[in-house]
Scaffold this motif. Structure first.
Motif, PDB file in Angstrom:
ATOM      1  N   LEU A  44      49.558 -10.024 -21.224  1.00 54.46           N
ATOM      2  CA  LEU A  44      49.086  -8.821 -20.516  1.00 54.46           C
ATOM      3  C   LEU A  44      47.242  -8.234 -20.294  1.00 54.46           C
ATOM      4  CD1 LEU A  44      51.408  -7.105 -22.785  1.00 54.46           C
ATOM      5  CD2 LEU A  44      51.630  -7.038 -20.637  1.00 54.46           C
ATOM      6  N   HIS A  45      46.726  -9.354 -21.327  1.00 55.62           N
ATOM      7  CA  HIS A  45      44.975  -9.705 -21.602  1.00 55.62           C
ATOM      8  C   HIS A  45      45.047  -9.620 -19.368  1.00 55.62           C
ATOM      9  CE1 HIS A  45      44.549  -9.064 -25.683  1.00 55.62           C
ATOM     10  NE2 HIS A  45      44.937  -7.905 -25.043  1.00 55.62           N
ATOM     11  N   LEU A  52      40.491  -4.272 -14.128  1.00 59.50           N
ATOM     12  CA  LEU A  52      39.278  -4.229 -13.621  1.00 59.50           C
ATOM     13  C   LEU A  52      38.638  -4.956 -13.336  1.00 59.50           C
ATOM     14  CD1 LEU A  52      39.105  -3.483 -17.724  1.00 59.50           C
ATOM     15  CD2 LEU A  52      38.914  -1.896 -16.165  1.00 59.50           C
ATOM     16  N   SER A  53      38.529  -6.441 -12.713  1.00 56.23           N
ATOM     17  CA  SER A  53      37.789  -6.746 -11.812  1.00 56.23           C
ATOM     18  C   SER A  53      37.960  -6.527 -10.562  1.00 56.23           C
ATOM     19  CB  SER A  53      38.303  -8.812 -11.697  1.00 56.23           C
ATOM     20  OG  SER A  53      40.072  -8.471 -11.270  1.00 56.23           O
ATOM     21  N   ALA A  54      39.142  -5.781 -10.276  1.00 52.43           N
ATOM     22  CA  ALA A  54      39.433  -5.493  -9.061  1.00 52.43           C
ATOM     23  C   ALA A  54      38.676  -4.225  -8.660  1.00 52.43           C
ATOM     24  CB  ALA A  54      41.367  -5.252  -8.909  1.00 52.43           C
ATOM     25  N   ILE A  55      38.811  -3.153  -9.584  1.00 60.57           N
ATOM     26  CA  ILE A  55      38.201  -1.574  -9.367  1.00 60.57           C
ATOM     27  C   ILE A  55      36.310  -2.382  -8.756  1.00 60.57           C
ATOM     28  CG2 ILE A  55      37.476  -0.298 -10.950  1.00 60.57           C
ATOM     29  CD1 ILE A  55      40.209  -0.300 -12.307  1.00 60.57           C
ATOM     30  N   ALA A  56      36.496  -3.584  -9.986  1.00 61.96           N
ATOM     31  CA  ALA A  56      34.533  -3.347 -10.214  1.00 61.96           C
ATOM     32  C   ALA A  56      34.154  -4.095  -8.776  1.00 61.96           C
ATOM     33  CB  ALA A  56      34.590  -4.939 -11.215  1.00 61.96           C
ATOM     34  N   LEU A 245      38.294  -5.353 -24.525  1.00 58.45           N
ATOM     35  CA  LEU A 245      37.540  -6.405 -24.705  1.00 58.45           C
ATOM     36  C   LEU A 245      36.968  -7.842 -24.335  1.00 58.45           C
ATOM     37  CD1 LEU A 245      38.069  -6.170 -29.078  1.00 58.45           C
ATOM     38  CD2 LEU A 245      36.061  -5.238 -27.860  1.00 58.45           C
ATOM     39  N   ALA A 246      37.819  -8.382 -23.749  1.00 60.75           N
ATOM     40  CA  ALA A 246      38.039  -9.229 -23.288  1.00 60.75           C
ATOM     41  C   ALA A 246      36.814  -9.777 -22.264  1.00 60.75           C
ATOM     42  CB  ALA A 246      39.352 -10.172 -22.720  1.00 60.75           C
ATOM     43  N   PHE A 247      37.565  -9.016 -21.128  1.00 57.95           N
ATOM     44  CA  PHE A 247      36.723  -7.683 -19.712  1.00 57.95           C
ATOM     45  C   PHE A 247      35.051  -7.891 -20.278  1.00 57.95           C
ATOM     46  CE2 PHE A 247      35.338  -5.328 -16.260  1.00 57.95           C
ATOM     47  CZ  PHE A 247      35.792  -6.448 -15.125  1.00 57.95           C
ATOM     48  N   GLU A 347      25.344  -6.305  -9.446  1.00 57.08           N
ATOM     49  CA  GLU A 347      26.642  -6.420  -9.977  1.00 57.08           C
ATOM     50  C   GLU A 347      25.675  -4.698 -10.843  1.00 57.08           C
ATOM     51  OE1 GLU A 347      29.180  -8.527  -9.470  1.00 57.08           O
ATOM     52  OE2 GLU A 347      29.120  -7.415 -11.206  1.00 57.08           O
ATOM     53  N   ASP A 348      24.553  -4.927 -10.802  1.00 55.11           N
ATOM     54  CA  ASP A 348      24.448  -3.126 -11.315  1.00 55.11           C
ATOM     55  C   ASP A 348      25.596  -2.527 -11.467  1.00 55.11           C
ATOM     56  OD1 ASP A 348      21.320  -4.327 -10.637  1.00 55.11           O
ATOM     57  OD2 ASP A 348      22.060  -4.885 -12.519  1.00 55.11           O
ATOM     58  N   VAL A 349      26.105  -2.228 -10.119  1.00 53.38           N
ATOM     59  CA  VAL A 349      27.390  -1.553 -10.191  1.00 53.38           C
ATOM     60  C   VAL A 349      28.298  -1.485 -11.007  1.00 53.38           C
ATOM     61  CG1 VAL A 349      28.680  -2.732  -8.327  1.00 53.38           C
ATOM     62  CG2 VAL A 349      28.731   0.221  -8.379  1.00 53.38           C
ATOM     63  N   GLU A 350      28.634  -2.701 -11.763  1.00 53.46           N
ATOM     64  CA  GLU A 350      30.143  -3.273 -12.143  1.00 53.46           C
ATOM     65  C   GLU A 350      29.822  -3.212 -13.472  1.00 53.46           C
ATOM     66  OE1 GLU A 350      30.760  -6.423  -8.804  1.00 53.46           O
ATOM     67  OE2 GLU A 350      30.223  -7.512 -10.973  1.00 53.46           O
ATOM     68  N   THR A 351      28.592  -3.109 -14.323  1.00 53.19           N
ATOM     69  CA  THR A 351      28.279  -2.978 -15.573  1.00 53.19           C
ATOM     70  C   THR A 351      28.397  -2.456 -16.621  1.00 53.19           C
ATOM     71  OG1 THR A 351      25.248  -2.102 -15.319  1.00 53.19           O
ATOM     72  CG2 THR A 351      25.998  -4.947 -15.245  1.00 53.19           C
ATOM     73  N   PRO A 352      28.633  -1.220 -16.099  1.00 59.55           N
ATOM     74  CA  PRO A 352      29.057   0.459 -16.806  1.00 59.55           C
ATOM     75  C   PRO A 352      30.265  -0.261 -17.754  1.00 59.55           C
ATOM     76  CG  PRO A 352      28.216   1.569 -14.412  1.00 59.55           C
ATOM     77  CD  PRO A 352      28.507  -0.806 -14.967  1.00 59.55           C
ATOM     78  N   GLN A 353      31.033  -0.567 -16.407  1.00 59.12           N
ATOM     79  CA  GLN A 353      32.317  -1.045 -17.530  1.00 59.12           C
ATOM     80  C   GLN A 353      31.859  -0.880 -18.736  1.00 59.12           C
ATOM     81  OE1 GLN A 353      34.520  -4.396 -19.893  1.00 59.12           O
ATOM     82  NE2 GLN A 353      33.950  -2.188 -19.936  1.00 59.12           N
TER      83      GLN A 353
END
Length: 355
Positions: A44-45, A52-56, A245-247, A347-353
């Motif tokens: 599941l993780h 989440l990686s697809a969204i990023a 947490l894993a992401f 990657e700056d756009v991805e860091t908020p996650q």
């Protein structure tokens, strides 16, 4: 002033990394007590990390206007399947071991991954055999023996699971490094490689789940035969927390390395293990003898020696061979030290996650 600014930047990044890394270790132990299906939890993780990686990737593509790397299923199966399979088994067996071992024994045994990483780095000619490396191996192996010798909370089954996970971790990071060094694949960015590996990791772990957890899960009140809707919602919330947490761990490792250095991640990893053992004795009641603590110190000295050797070696080799140096950190350092500066800006756009 520059040094002060660098310290001000490094401290929050290290704390962020500690939060996710220590958090997911204790989360896994806590989760296995209330929901003893580690392979299902891992599957599941993997799905959540893929989403989440697809969204990023989509956010990065919208911001930069440039397409991300995309491999066909055929290319993934031919070139990425070995790395994906070893990664899924590493994470799955690690989570499985929490059913049997303490957090302190898990942490100490997982440190032996460096031994296997060194072994496979030598086999794949990513490292050169030196006397100093033999000393590192002896220190880590000797410390592990001292830590487990006559341990009052030792569990053979769990220890074998962690040791197998460490062995697979050595294969995992060696294959992943080789995969990321193939420029034609375009997988130098950790988000891209997470996106492409998660489906293969899911398929690789699914048969193991079906054999060992399929029937027990089908008759368990934890999922299919629950009596209260609140119980199911609580379980979904716990599983979602683990995926976050894993992401987040993957992102924090990437941020720490991209904004500081891989050496900072290695040093932070050493102190992280000290923090985990201290918290395990205080919060979970793990019992360690003086010999166990001495073994832990010997093992850490071996890891520290290897970090020092890598730092000294990189000073003379980075200018000539920036992409040939092999890493010894059992986390994401092998992935991250080959990331291009151009990718770091994206990657700056991805860091908020990102087991």
């Amino acid at each position: 002033m520059a040094a002060a600014g660098g310290a001000a930047l490094t401290a929050p990044l290290v704390l962020l990394y500690y939060g996710f890394s220590i958090g997911i270790t204790f989360y896994n132990k806590w989760m296995m007590k209330s929901f003893p299906f580690p392979l299902l939890v891992t599957l599941l993780h993997l799905l959540l990390i893929f989403g989440l990686s697809a969204i990023a990737r989509s956010l990065a593509r919208c911001r930069s206007g440039r397409p991300r790397a995309a491999l066909s299923w055929g290319d993934c199966l031919r070139r990425a399947a070995p790395a994906a399979l070893s990664t899924s088994l590493d994470i799955g067996l690690s989570n499985w071991s929490f059913l049997y071992v303490t957090v302190s024994l898990y942490t100490m045994t997982k440190s032996s991954a460096i031994l296997f990483i060194l072994l496979f780095s030598l086999l794949f000619k990513l490292e050169e055999l030196r006397v100093a490396l033999l000393l590192v191996v002896l220190l880590i192996a000797g410390g592990l023996f001292m830590f487990t010798y006559k341990s009052t909370q030792f569990n053979a089954q769990g220890f074998v699971l962690v040791l197998c996970a460490s062995f697979l971790g050595g294969i995992r990071w060696t294959l992943t490094q080789i995969l990321m060094q193939k420029a034609d694949l375009g997988l130098q960015n950790p988000i891209d490689i997470m996106f492409h590996l998660q489906p293969l990791m899911f398929l690789g772990l699914l048969p193991l789940f079906a054999v060992f957890e399929g029937l027990p899960l089908s008759v368990s009140e934890k999922l299919f035969r629950f009596h209260e809707a609140g119980m199911l919602f609580s379980l979904v919330g716990k599983l979602f927390l683990g995926g976050i947490l894993a992401f987040g761990l993957g992102f924090s490792e990437f941020l720490l390395v991209s904004r500081t250095s891989s050496l900072t991640l290695s040093i932070a990893g050493i102190f992280k293990e000290i923090c985990i053992l201290f918290l395990a004795t205080r919060l979970l009641g793990d019992r360690l003898s003086l010999l166990n603590w001495l073994g832990f110190a010997v093992c850490l000295s071996g890891i520290s020696l290897h970090v020092i050797l890598k730092a000294m070696n990189s000073k003379g080799e980075n200018a000539l061979k920036p992409h040939k140096e092999a890493s010894s950190d059992p986390d994401l350092e092998l992935l991250l030290r080959h990331t291009n500066r151009g990718e770091e800006e994206e990657e700056d756009v991805e860091t908020p996650q990102h087991h």
